[in-house]
Design an enzyme around this catalytic site. Structure first.
Site, PDB file in Angstrom:
ATOM      1  N   SER A   1       0.825  -1.210   0.000  1.00 26.84           N
ATOM      2  CA  SER A   1       0.000   0.000   0.000  1.00 26.84           C
ATOM      3  C   SER A   1       0.859   1.261   0.000  1.00 26.84           C
ATOM      4  O   SER A   1       2.032   1.247   0.361  1.00 26.84           O
ATOM      5  CB  SER A   1      -0.893   0.021   1.237  1.00 26.84           C
ATOM      6  OG  SER A   1      -1.527  -1.217   1.406  1.00 26.84           O
TER       7      SER A   1
HETATM    8  N1  SAH Z   1      -0.853  -4.983   4.021  1.00 29.16           N
HETATM    9  C1  SAH Z   1      -0.038  -5.286   2.852  1.00 29.16           C
HETATM   10  C2  SAH Z   1      -0.724  -4.975   1.533  1.00 29.16           C
HETATM   11  C3  SAH Z   1      -1.881  -5.866   1.320  1.00 29.16           C
HETATM   12  S1  SAH Z   1      -2.324  -6.180  -0.351  1.00 29.16           S
HETATM   13  C4  SAH Z   1       1.313  -4.621   2.933  1.00 29.16           C
HETATM   14  O1  SAH Z   1       1.574  -3.903   3.909  1.00 29.16           O
HETATM   15  O2  SAH Z   1       2.120  -4.848   2.038  1.00 29.16           O
HETATM   16  C5  SAH Z   1      -3.711  -7.205   0.022  1.00 29.16           C
HETATM   17  C6  SAH Z   1      -3.358  -8.601   0.459  1.00 29.16           C
HETATM   18  O3  SAH Z   1      -4.577  -9.226   0.872  1.00 29.16           O
HETATM   19  C7  SAH Z   1      -2.790  -9.471  -0.647  1.00 29.16           C
HETATM   20  O4  SAH Z   1      -1.528  -9.927  -0.290  1.00 29.16           O
HETATM   21  C8  SAH Z   1      -3.799 -10.594  -0.779  1.00 29.16           C
HETATM   22  O5  SAH Z   1      -3.199 -11.854  -1.048  1.00 29.16           O
HETATM   23  C9  SAH Z   1      -4.460 -10.583   0.586  1.00 29.16           C
HETATM   24  N2  SAH Z   1      -5.781 -11.211   0.646  1.00 29.16           N
HETATM   25  C10 SAH Z   1      -6.829 -11.090  -0.200  1.00 29.16           C
HETATM   26  N3  SAH Z   1      -7.860 -11.855   0.203  1.00 29.16           N
HETATM   27  C11 SAH Z   1      -7.464 -12.490   1.349  1.00 29.16           C
HETATM   28  C12 SAH Z   1      -8.068 -13.419   2.238  1.00 29.16           C
HETATM   29  N4  SAH Z   1      -9.307 -13.887   2.051  1.00 29.16           N
HETATM   30  N5  SAH Z   1      -7.370 -13.826   3.301  1.00 29.16           N
HETATM   31  C13 SAH Z   1      -6.097 -13.394   3.514  1.00 29.16           C
HETATM   32  N6  SAH Z   1      -5.469 -12.520   2.708  1.00 29.16           N
HETATM   33  C14 SAH Z   1      -6.134 -12.069   1.635  1.00 29.16           C
END
Ligand code: SAH
Length: 213
Positions: free
Chosen positions: A61
């Site tokens: 992000s």
């Molecule tokens: N917080 C992260 C950015 C997140 S991007 C950082 O600091 O880099 C969003 C993430 O959510 C992705 O890695 C994706 O794989 C995850 N995601 C999406 N659906 C999900 C689910 N049902 N359970 C766990 N993770 C999930």
């Protein structure tokens, strides 16, 4: 000043100018080097206030959004925090500076493994990372003081709302996955849930079930 030091100064300046004012949040973000979480081609852009691509087609992000979400979560040193969407691990690392313990889940095993390697390298021992479907929450560790979802949900997932303590706060982007979403702060009260809309954001979607990788 070296180029690196100047880039880091600008990084903190960008956070402040976008409304990240909380001193503890700024200190946490000064301490956790975003450069450690961005690999390969984009590494040199780690201190720009931009989301960047990471493995598995996901994104780390934008720093100011990390700051604003962390600030909205009002984390204190006694809190047990759950993050859904480990991604690069950067957000969890920032939370680890403010909370007692952070649990972070991702549906991509590869991302969890890589993030855990960075946590180990930085000595962040109060983070527990797990490959799991976050839409089900983490019942064995519930309830949580704070829950942060860093992927866009169509609605705040029911199991996660249930895992929030009374007085607890959840921050979650809500909306259709490929559109602009509203960042919502949910507070659990004696009588139910209060919803505040904070700002517009754009996140990758929350997807049910584990990924193959
Ligand atoms: N917080 C992260 C950015 C997140 S991007 C950082 O600091 O880099 C969003 C993430 O959510 C992705 O890695 C994706 O794989 C995850 N995601 C999406 N659906 C999900 C689910 N049902 N359970 C766990 N993770 C999930």
């Amino acid at each position: 000043m070296t180029q690196d030091a100047e880039a880091k100064m600008q990084f903190l300046f960008a956070l402040r100018s976008k409304g990240v004012m909380d001193k503890r949040v700024l200190e946490a973000m000064e301490k956790i080097d975003r450069g450690a979480f961005v690999k390969g081609l984009f590494a040199e852009r780690a201190y720009e206030d931009m989301p960047l691509p990471i493995a598995c087609g996901q994104t780390i992000s934008q720093p100011s959004v990390v700051g604003l979400m962390t600030q909205a979560l009002q984390v204190d040193a006694r809190h047990k925090v759950l993050e859904i969407g480990t991604g690069s691990g950067y957000q969890a690392a920032v939370l680890s500076q403010l909370a007692r313990r952070v649990y972070t889940l991702d549906r991509h095993r590869r991302l969890v493994k890589e993030a855990q390697a960075v946590f180990d390298e930085l000595g962040l021992t109060n983070i527990t990372s797990m490959a799991a479907d976050g839409t089900r929450g983490l019942p064995e560790q519930a309830p949580f003081d704070r829950i942060l979802i860093t992927a866009a949900a169509e609605d705040p997932p029911g199991p996660l709302l249930e895992e929030l303590k009374l007085g607890g706060i959840m921050v979650v982007p809500v909306g259709q996955s490929d559109a602009v979403q509203a960042l919502i702060k949910v507070t659990r009260t004696e009588t139910g849930f209060e919803y505040d809309e904070l700002r517009q954001v754009r996140f990758v979607p929350l997807v049910e079930g584990m990924s193959a990788d």
